[in-house]
Design a protein around this motif. Structure first.
Motif, PDB file in Angstrom:
ATOM      1  N   LEU A 194       0.827  -1.200   0.000  1.00  0.00           N
ATOM      2  CA  LEU A 194       0.000   0.000   0.000  1.00  0.00           C
ATOM      3  C   LEU A 194       0.863   1.253   0.000  1.00  0.00           C
ATOM      4  O   LEU A 194       0.537   2.248  -0.652  1.00  0.00           O
ATOM      5  CB  LEU A 194      -0.921  -0.003   1.227  1.00  0.00           C
ATOM      6  N   VAL A 195       1.972   1.204   0.742  1.00  0.00           N
ATOM      7  CA  VAL A 195       2.885   2.353   0.788  1.00  0.00           C
ATOM      8  C   VAL A 195       3.471   2.620  -0.598  1.00  0.00           C
ATOM      9  O   VAL A 195       3.487   3.754  -1.080  1.00  0.00           O
ATOM     10  CB  VAL A 195       4.014   2.115   1.806  1.00  0.00           C
ATOM     11  N   PHE A 196       3.961   1.553  -1.236  1.00  0.00           N
ATOM     12  CA  PHE A 196       4.570   1.720  -2.554  1.00  0.00           C
ATOM     13  C   PHE A 196       3.545   2.165  -3.596  1.00  0.00           C
ATOM     14  O   PHE A 196       3.843   2.971  -4.478  1.00  0.00           O
ATOM     15  CB  PHE A 196       5.262   0.434  -2.988  1.00  0.00           C
ATOM     16  N   LEU A 197       2.330   1.636  -3.499  1.00  0.00           N
ATOM     17  CA  LEU A 197       1.283   2.061  -4.426  1.00  0.00           C
ATOM     18  C   LEU A 197       0.929   3.533  -4.222  1.00  0.00           C
ATOM     19  O   LEU A 197       0.720   4.272  -5.181  1.00  0.00           O
ATOM     20  CB  LEU A 197       0.033   1.199  -4.238  1.00  0.00           C
ATOM     21  N   ALA A 198       0.875   3.955  -2.958  1.00  0.00           N
ATOM     22  CA  ALA A 198       0.569   5.358  -2.662  1.00  0.00           C
ATOM     23  C   ALA A 198       1.673   6.271  -3.184  1.00  0.00           C
ATOM     24  O   ALA A 198       1.405   7.305  -3.796  1.00  0.00           O
ATOM     25  CB  ALA A 198       0.384   5.547  -1.158  1.00  0.00           C
ATOM     26  N   GLY A 199       2.925   5.885  -2.934  1.00  0.00           N
ATOM     27  CA  GLY A 199       4.042   6.688  -3.427  1.00  0.00           C
ATOM     28  C   GLY A 199       4.059   6.750  -4.934  1.00  0.00           C
ATOM     29  O   GLY A 199       4.324   7.806  -5.529  1.00  0.00           O
ATOM     30  N   ASN A 200       3.768   5.623  -5.563  1.00  0.00           N
ATOM     31  CA  ASN A 200       3.748   5.560  -7.028  1.00  0.00           C
ATOM     32  C   ASN A 200       2.597   6.383  -7.592  1.00  0.00           C
ATOM     33  O   ASN A 200       2.697   6.958  -8.675  1.00  0.00           O
ATOM     34  CB  ASN A 200       3.620   4.109  -7.470  1.00  0.00           C
ATOM     35  N   GLY A 201       1.493   6.433  -6.846  1.00  0.00           N
ATOM     36  CA  GLY A 201       0.312   7.143  -7.326  1.00  0.00           C
ATOM     37  C   GLY A 201       0.524   8.635  -7.465  1.00  0.00           C
ATOM     38  O   GLY A 201      -0.062   9.267  -8.353  1.00  0.00           O
ATOM     39  N   VAL A 202       1.348   9.224  -6.594  1.00  0.00           N
ATOM     40  CA  VAL A 202       1.576  10.673  -6.673  1.00  0.00           C
ATOM     41  C   VAL A 202       2.823  11.012  -7.475  1.00  0.00           C
ATOM     42  O   VAL A 202       3.015  12.166  -7.869  1.00  0.00           O
ATOM     43  CB  VAL A 202       1.669  11.305  -5.265  1.00  0.00           C
ATOM     44  N   ALA A 203       3.680  10.017  -7.708  1.00  0.00           N
ATOM     45  CA  ALA A 203       4.896  10.259  -8.507  1.00  0.00           C
ATOM     46  C   ALA A 203       4.562  10.071  -9.973  1.00  0.00           C
ATOM     47  O   ALA A 203       4.944   9.093 -10.612  1.00  0.00           O
ATOM     48  CB  ALA A 203       6.015   9.319  -8.083  1.00  0.00           C
ATOM     49  N   GLY A 219       5.369  12.046 -12.534  1.00  0.00           N
ATOM     50  CA  GLY A 219       6.305  12.605 -13.494  1.00  0.00           C
ATOM     51  C   GLY A 219       7.694  12.673 -12.902  1.00  0.00           C
ATOM     52  O   GLY A 219       7.915  12.291 -11.753  1.00  0.00           O
ATOM     53  N   ALA A 220       8.636  13.168 -13.699  1.00  0.00           N
ATOM     54  CA  ALA A 220      10.026  13.205 -13.260  1.00  0.00           C
ATOM     55  C   ALA A 220      10.391  14.511 -12.566  1.00  0.00           C
ATOM     56  O   ALA A 220      11.549  14.736 -12.248  1.00  0.00           O
ATOM     57  CB  ALA A 220      10.942  13.009 -14.477  1.00  0.00           C
ATOM     58  N   SER A 221       9.408  15.386 -12.312  1.00  0.00           N
ATOM     59  CA  SER A 221       9.695  16.687 -11.725  1.00  0.00           C
ATOM     60  C   SER A 221       9.997  16.559 -10.238  1.00  0.00           C
ATOM     61  O   SER A 221       9.602  15.599  -9.570  1.00  0.00           O
ATOM     62  CB  SER A 221       8.515  17.633 -11.930  1.00  0.00           C
ATOM     63  N   GLU A 222      10.666  17.575  -9.704  1.00  0.00           N
ATOM     64  CA  GLU A 222      10.952  17.602  -8.275  1.00  0.00           C
ATOM     65  C   GLU A 222       9.664  17.717  -7.466  1.00  0.00           C
ATOM     66  O   GLU A 222       9.554  17.172  -6.373  1.00  0.00           O
ATOM     67  CB  GLU A 222      11.885  18.774  -7.942  1.00  0.00           C
ATOM     68  N   ALA A 223       8.665  18.419  -8.008  1.00  0.00           N
ATOM     69  CA  ALA A 223       7.379  18.542  -7.320  1.00  0.00           C
ATOM     70  C   ALA A 223       6.724  17.176  -7.134  1.00  0.00           C
ATOM     71  O   ALA A 223       6.159  16.876  -6.076  1.00  0.00           O
ATOM     72  CB  ALA A 223       6.448  19.471  -8.104  1.00  0.00           C
ATOM     73  N   SER A 224       6.819  16.332  -8.158  1.00  0.00           N
ATOM     74  CA  SER A 224       6.257  14.987  -8.077  1.00  0.00           C
ATOM     75  C   SER A 224       6.983  14.157  -7.026  1.00  0.00           C
ATOM     76  O   SER A 224       6.358  13.459  -6.221  1.00  0.00           O
ATOM     77  CB  SER A 224       6.353  14.304  -9.447  1.00  0.00           C
ATOM     78  N   ARG A 225       8.302  14.247  -7.011  1.00  0.00           N
ATOM     79  CA  ARG A 225       9.074  13.492  -6.016  1.00  0.00           C
ATOM     80  C   ARG A 225       8.814  14.011  -4.607  1.00  0.00           C
ATOM     81  O   ARG A 225       8.753  13.239  -3.657  1.00  0.00           O
ATOM     82  CB  ARG A 225      10.561  13.558  -6.363  1.00  0.00           C
ATOM     83  N   ALA A 226       8.649  15.327  -4.465  1.00  0.00           N
ATOM     84  CA  ALA A 226       8.359  15.904  -3.153  1.00  0.00           C
ATOM     85  C   ALA A 226       7.005  15.425  -2.640  1.00  0.00           C
ATOM     86  O   ALA A 226       6.844  15.138  -1.450  1.00  0.00           O
ATOM     87  CB  ALA A 226       8.388  17.432  -3.232  1.00  0.00           C
ATOM     88  N   ALA A 227       6.025  15.335  -3.529  1.00  0.00           N
ATOM     89  CA  ALA A 227       4.706  14.837  -3.141  1.00  0.00           C
ATOM     90  C   ALA A 227       4.795  13.399  -2.660  1.00  0.00           C
ATOM     91  O   ALA A 227       4.170  13.013  -1.665  1.00  0.00           O
ATOM     92  CB  ALA A 227       3.741  14.956  -4.317  1.00  0.00           C
ATOM     93  N   SER A 228       5.589  12.583  -3.359  1.00  0.00           N
ATOM     94  CA  SER A 228       5.766  11.185  -2.960  1.00  0.00           C
ATOM     95  C   SER A 228       6.406  11.096  -1.578  1.00  0.00           C
ATOM     96  O   SER A 228       5.966  10.321  -0.723  1.00  0.00           O
ATOM     97  CB  SER A 228       6.623  10.456  -3.996  1.00  0.00           C
ATOM     98  N   ARG A 229       7.452  11.900  -1.345  1.00  0.00           N
ATOM     99  CA  ARG A 229       8.123  11.876  -0.040  1.00  0.00           C
ATOM    100  C   ARG A 229       7.162  12.257   1.083  1.00  0.00           C
ATOM    101  O   ARG A 229       7.191  11.668   2.171  1.00  0.00           O
ATOM    102  CB  ARG A 229       9.320  12.827  -0.049  1.00  0.00           C
TER     103      ARG A 229
END
Length: 224
Positions: A165-174, A176-186
């Protein structure tokens, strides 16, 4: 009479700077190829990778004689990095810290990957001993969960399959390759990890039953 022994010519070793340059070129090529494959798929031309890595096409082919060799090396590095994260977490004397770091780092890798592993396994299903690596990751994650629960800081009703569930949630908000996308995942992953700590457990509101998820897919989801 000259008794000096004739000197035999010895092969010259590469100067240290030359060897360092070769290593830097190789690592830069792999970094660029990984990003290019994640962004555009495995059909990225070798010339485009050489251009982005700022090396000549001839240099690229000296390091990696074929595109398949380059793709396989990129994937092998990715899986090796994943197993290293598990090993480092297991070596951490603080069980909660090890668990938290492993999950956070793997979700960051997942956000960076953007489907590279899935694409590779589709194109080259037999190129790397993926099953052995996946088993190592699964067993390591299960041990990290057990240690953190025995230490009393990971809620006792947490299931290893909840990591999916954690990985799916992180993948769901990531997305794109932008820093904003990675920040949302974190941020999403940080919220979830906070909810797993025993300090956040509400004894009057138990979790719903675990979802019927197959733990065998955890390693795929990490870098999917």
């Amino acid at each position: 009479m000259n008794t000096a022994e004739p000197q035999t010519e010895r092969p010259h070793a590469d100067p240290p700077r030359l060897r360092a340059d070769a290593t830097e070129n190789r690592n830069r090529i792999l970094d660029v190829a990984r990003a290019a494959f994640a962004e555009r798929g495995l059909d990225v031309p070798m010339a485009a990778i050489a251009r982005r890595a700022e090396v000549g096409v001839a240099t690229l082919y000296r390091r990696f004689p074929t595109k398949d060799a380059l793709i396989t090396e990129v994937f092998a590095d990715q899986i090796s990095a994943c197993t290293s994260v598990i090993d480092e977490a297991l070596a951490d004397p603080d069980p909660w810290h090890g668990f938290q770091n492993a999950v956070t780092t793997m979700c960051e890798m997942q956000a960076e990957d953007l489907g590279l592993t899935s694409a590779f396994l589709t194109a080259f299903p037999e190129a790397v001993d993926f099953e052995r690596q996946r088993s190592h990751v699964e067993q390591g994650l299960a041990e990290l969960v057990r240690r953190a629960q025995d230490d009393g800081r990971l809620r006792p009703d947490f299931m290893v399959s909840d990591l999916i569930l954690v990985f799916l949630a992180g993948n769901g908000v990531a997305t794109g390759a932008s820093e904003a996308s990675r920040a949302a995942s974190r941020r999403v992953v940080a919220y979830l990890l906070s909810s797993f700590h025993t300090d956040r457990v509400d004894p009057h509101t138990p979790l719903p039953p675990p979802a019927p998820l197959d733990i065998g897919h955890i390693a795929r989801l990490i870098t999917r």
